[in-house]
Motif scaffolding. Structure first.
Motif, mmCIF file in Angstrom:
data_model
loop_
_atom_site.group_PDB
_atom_site.id
_atom_site.type_symbol
_atom_site.label_atom_id
_atom_site.label_comp_id
_atom_site.label_asym_id
_atom_site.label_seq_id
_atom_site.Cartn_x
_atom_site.Cartn_y
_atom_site.Cartn_z
ATOM 1 N N HIS A 95 0.764 -1.237 -0.011
ATOM 2 C CA HIS A 95 -0.225 -0.038 0.042
ATOM 3 C C HIS A 95 0.920 1.148 -0.066
ATOM 4 C CE1 HIS A 95 -4.147 -1.941 1.504
ATOM 5 N NE2 HIS A 95 -3.464 -2.661 0.341
ATOM 6 N N VAL A 96 2.038 1.232 0.688
ATOM 7 C CA VAL A 96 2.793 2.497 0.844
ATOM 8 C C VAL A 96 3.402 2.596 -0.630
ATOM 9 C CG1 VAL A 96 4.893 3.420 1.645
ATOM 10 C CG2 VAL A 96 3.259 2.387 3.596
ATOM 11 N N GLU A 97 3.804 1.408 -1.159
ATOM 12 C CA GLU A 97 4.470 1.546 -2.575
ATOM 13 C C GLU A 97 3.517 2.150 -3.428
ATOM 14 O OE1 GLU A 97 7.827 -1.957 -2.559
ATOM 15 O OE2 GLU A 97 5.822 -2.371 -3.161
ATOM 16 N N ARG A 98 2.129 1.780 -3.371
ATOM 17 C CA ARG A 98 1.386 2.105 -4.541
ATOM 18 C C ARG A 98 1.210 3.720 -4.188
ATOM 19 N NH1 ARG A 98 -5.121 0.696 -3.751
ATOM 20 N NH2 ARG A 98 -5.965 2.344 -5.203
ATOM 21 N N LEU A 99 1.025 3.929 -2.839
ATOM 22 C CA LEU A 99 0.959 5.622 -2.718
ATOM 23 C C LEU A 99 2.126 6.679 -3.115
ATOM 24 C CD1 LEU A 99 -0.465 8.081 -1.347
ATOM 25 C CD2 LEU A 99 0.794 7.296 0.915
ATOM 26 N N ARG A 100 3.310 5.866 -2.992
ATOM 27 C CA ARG A 100 4.681 6.536 -3.377
ATOM 28 C C ARG A 100 4.542 6.441 -5.002
ATOM 29 N NH1 ARG A 100 7.510 10.139 -2.012
ATOM 30 N NH2 ARG A 100 6.697 10.946 -3.917
ATOM 31 N N ALA A 101 4.093 5.511 -5.680
ATOM 32 C CA ALA A 101 3.804 5.730 -7.209
ATOM 33 C C ALA A 101 2.866 6.583 -7.596
ATOM 34 C CB ALA A 101 3.290 4.212 -7.662
ATOM 35 N N TRP A 102 1.723 6.635 -6.890
ATOM 36 C CA TRP A 102 0.728 7.772 -7.277
ATOM 37 C C TRP A 102 1.300 8.896 -7.094
ATOM 38 C CZ3 TRP A 102 -3.938 7.294 -9.336
ATOM 39 C CH2 TRP A 102 -4.825 8.365 -9.257
ATOM 40 N N LEU A 103 1.934 9.350 -5.960
ATOM 41 C CA LEU A 103 2.662 10.663 -5.818
ATOM 42 C C LEU A 103 3.611 11.231 -6.998
ATOM 43 C CD1 LEU A 103 3.401 10.536 -1.825
ATOM 44 C CD2 LEU A 103 1.434 11.927 -3.142
ATOM 45 N N ASP A 104 4.402 10.154 -7.409
ATOM 46 C CA ASP A 104 5.381 10.253 -8.609
ATOM 47 C C ASP A 104 4.629 10.636 -9.696
ATOM 48 O OD1 ASP A 104 7.323 10.000 -6.593
ATOM 49 O OD2 ASP A 104 7.837 7.917 -7.295
ATOM 50 N N ASP A 105 3.482 10.065 -9.929
ATOM 51 C CA ASP A 105 2.815 10.379 -11.267
ATOM 52 C C ASP A 105 1.849 11.269 -11.215
ATOM 53 O OD1 ASP A 105 4.318 7.905 -11.979
ATOM 54 O OD2 ASP A 105 2.829 6.571 -11.668
ATOM 55 N N ALA A 106 0.991 11.435 -10.133
ATOM 56 C CA ALA A 106 -0.323 12.165 -10.276
ATOM 57 C C ALA A 106 -0.231 13.655 -9.500
ATOM 58 C CB ALA A 106 -1.516 11.357 -9.891
ATOM 59 N N ALA A 132 9.552 -3.411 11.256
ATOM 60 C CA ALA A 132 10.898 -3.667 10.332
ATOM 61 C C ALA A 132 10.666 -3.737 9.019
ATOM 62 C CB ALA A 132 11.252 -5.359 10.980
ATOM 63 N N ILE A 133 9.419 -3.907 8.312
ATOM 64 C CA ILE A 133 9.152 -3.854 6.880
ATOM 65 C C ILE A 133 8.932 -2.320 6.505
ATOM 66 C CG2 ILE A 133 7.268 -4.059 5.372
ATOM 67 C CD1 ILE A 133 6.220 -6.553 7.046
ATOM 68 N N VAL A 134 8.524 -1.509 7.194
ATOM 69 C CA VAL A 134 8.582 -0.066 6.978
ATOM 70 C C VAL A 134 9.858 0.460 6.958
ATOM 71 C CG1 VAL A 134 6.021 0.388 7.178
ATOM 72 C CG2 VAL A 134 7.721 0.866 8.938
ATOM 73 N N SER A 135 10.872 0.181 7.954
ATOM 74 C CA SER A 135 12.077 0.618 7.978
ATOM 75 C C SER A 135 12.848 0.023 6.647
ATOM 76 C CB SER A 135 12.632 0.146 9.115
ATOM 77 O OG SER A 135 12.359 0.495 10.542
ATOM 78 N N ASP A 136 12.853 -1.181 6.401
ATOM 79 C CA ASP A 136 13.339 -1.771 5.225
ATOM 80 C C ASP A 136 12.976 -0.945 3.791
ATOM 81 O OD1 ASP A 136 15.142 -3.941 3.562
ATOM 82 O OD2 ASP A 136 13.024 -3.860 2.660
ATOM 83 N N LEU A 137 11.632 -0.609 3.785
ATOM 84 C CA LEU A 137 11.300 0.212 2.902
ATOM 85 C C LEU A 137 11.709 1.498 2.707
ATOM 86 C CD1 LEU A 137 9.194 0.110 0.339
ATOM 87 C CD2 LEU A 137 7.314 0.991 1.957
ATOM 88 N N ALA A 138 11.785 2.115 3.917
ATOM 89 C CA ALA A 138 12.542 3.350 3.808
ATOM 90 C C ALA A 138 13.723 3.613 3.485
ATOM 91 C CB ALA A 138 11.933 4.265 5.370
ATOM 92 N N ALA A 139 14.615 2.552 3.960
ATOM 93 C CA ALA A 139 15.879 2.508 3.977
ATOM 94 C C ALA A 139 16.229 2.455 2.290
ATOM 95 C CB ALA A 139 16.730 1.354 4.595
ATOM 96 N N SER A 140 15.291 1.740 1.638
ATOM 97 C CA SER A 140 15.638 1.656 0.247
ATOM 98 C C SER A 140 14.926 2.416 -0.984
ATOM 99 C CB SER A 140 15.160 -0.035 -0.428
ATOM 100 O OG SER A 140 13.862 -0.206 0.162
ATOM 101 N N THR A 141 13.810 3.087 -0.317
ATOM 102 C CA THR A 141 13.073 3.829 -1.213
ATOM 103 C C THR A 141 13.168 5.411 -1.181
ATOM 104 O OG1 THR A 141 11.582 1.938 -1.423
ATOM 105 C CG2 THR A 141 10.696 3.908 -2.334
ATOM 106 N N PRO A 142 13.374 6.034 -2.197
ATOM 107 C CA PRO A 142 13.653 7.694 -2.161
ATOM 108 C C PRO A 142 12.044 8.058 -1.714
ATOM 109 C CG PRO A 142 14.823 6.986 -3.900
ATOM 110 C CD PRO A 142 14.124 5.823 -3.432
ATOM 111 N N GLY A 143 12.279 9.335 -0.880
ATOM 112 C CA GLY A 143 10.929 9.565 -0.431
ATOM 113 C C GLY A 143 9.902 9.076 0.589
ATOM 114 N N ILE A 144 10.395 8.131 1.181
ATOM 115 C CA ILE A 144 9.699 7.465 2.497
ATOM 116 C C ILE A 144 10.752 7.490 3.609
ATOM 117 C CG2 ILE A 144 8.735 5.171 2.988
ATOM 118 C CD1 ILE A 144 8.235 4.635 0.170
ATOM 119 N N ALA A 145 9.954 7.855 4.497
ATOM 120 C CA ALA A 145 10.647 7.515 5.942
ATOM 121 C C ALA A 145 9.583 6.690 6.860
ATOM 122 C CB ALA A 145 10.736 9.113 6.579
#
Length: 262
Positions: A49-60, A80-93
Motif C-alpha cells: 500500500h505504501v509503494e502504491r501511494l509512492r507511485a501515485w505521488l510520483d505520477d499524479a 521492520a518492513i517499513v524500515s526496510d522500505l524507507a531505507a531502500s526507497t527515496p521519498g519514504i521515512a
C-alpha cells in the motif's frame, strides 16, 4: 523528536532519543507535501500500500512529496518492513512510536514537518487516491488552511456495511447538534493542513486517539480557519483494526468534553 521514537529515512539512518532533524529522505528542501500514514499491526499490507501511494505521488501529484509511515507500537513485523522500505526507497521515512494512538501519530509527524502542507491517510487506502490532488492543491495555493475528505458531499461514492454506516451517521448528528460544527464528515481518514496552521492549532488538541479528527476540525472552525471539503470515493476495509463500539463511546465522551470547553 521525543524519547520513545525511532526514525528511519531514505539514507537508512536511524535516529532515537533527543530531538534530531527529520528530513532523511532523498528529496531536497523545500518539500511541498508530507503525507503521514499511521499504522498498527499492518505487516501483511503495509509494503504494497505504501509503494502504491509512492507511485501515485510520483505520477499524479505535481509537487515534491514525501511519505512518513508512523508505526503505533505494533507487535508484529510492521516497523521492520517499513524500515526496510524507507531505507531502500527515496521519498519514504519510517517513524516508530512506543504508544498507540492515531491522533498521537499524526500530531508527532505534523508538528515536526518542514513541508508546506501536511496530510494523512489510512494505510488501507479506503479513500481513492484520485482525491489527493484536489485535497492538497488549494492548500499549496494558500487558498485554504485545512482540507477535509468527505463521504457526505454530492459526488462522493461510499461502500460500507450497514452497522458502521448507522453508527457513523448517528455520531455525526450528535456532533452537529452538540458542537455546532458544519463539517459534513468528521471521521474520514483523509485530511490535509497547511503546516503553519497545524503547528498553531495542535497544542490545543487534547485527544491522541480517534476523537483527534473531530477535535481538530471543531477547533479549526472556532478559530475561523479557512476550511474546504472534498468529495471522495471510499470503500470500507473489512479488516479494520477499529473497535467500533469502544471508539464510538470514547468519541461521545470527547464530544461532551469539547462542548464543555466551548
Amino acid at each position: 523528536m521525543d524519547r520513545g521514537a525511532h526514525l528511519v529515512g531514505g539514507a537508512g539512518g536511524r535516529v532515537s532519543g533527543a530531538v534530531q532533524p527529520r528530513r532523511l529522505v532523498h528529496l531536497s528542501s523545500p518539500i511541498d507535501l508530507e503525507v503521514v500514514v499511521p499504522v498498527y499491526n499492518e505487516a501483511e499490507q503495509v509494503r504494497s500500500h505504501v509503494e502504491r501511494l509512492r507511485a501515485w505521488l510520483d505520477d499524479a501529484v505535481a509537487c515534491s512529496a514525501v511519505i512518513t509511515v508512523v508505526d503505533n507500537a505494533s507487535t508484529d513485523d510492521t516497523f521492520a518492513i517499513v524500515s526496510d522500505l524507507a531505507a531502500s526507497t527515496p521519498g519514504i521515512a519510517a517513524l516508530h512510536l512506543d504508544r498507540k494512538g492515531r491522533g498521537g501519530a499524526i500530531r508527532r509527524a505534523w508538528s515536526s514537518s518542514d513541508a508546506t502542507v501536511v496530510a494523512y491517510m489510512d494505510v488501507d487506502l479506503s479513500t481513492d487516491l484520485a482525491a489527493l490532488a484536489p485535497l492538497v492543491e488549494p492548500l499549496l495555493r494558500d487558498e485554504y488552511d485545512l482540507a477535509v475528505g468527505s463521504r457526505r458531499l454530492p459526488g462522493s461514492q461510499v461502500s460500507r456495511g450497514t452497522r458502521r454506516e448507522v453508527i457513523s451517521r448517528g455520531y455525526l448528528a450528535i456532533a452537529h447538534l452538540a458542537l455546532g460544527t458544519r463539517i459534513t464528515d468528521l471521521q474520514c481518514g483523509f485530511k490535509a493542513m497547511r503546516t503553519k496552521a497545524a503547528r498553531d492549532l495542535l497544542p490545543d488538541v487534547v485527544d491522541d486517539e480517534w476523537f483527534f479528527d473531530t477535535e481538530l476540525l471543531v477547533l479549526a472552525e472556532r478559530r475561523g480557519l479557512r476550511i474546504t471539503e472534498v468529495p471522495v470515493t471510499w470503500v470500507d476495509d473489512p479488516d479494520t483494526r477499529v473497535r467500533i463500539m469502544r471508539t464510538a463511546w470514547k468519541d461521545l465522551r470527547g464530544v461532551a468534553r469539547l462542548r464543555g470547553r466551548r
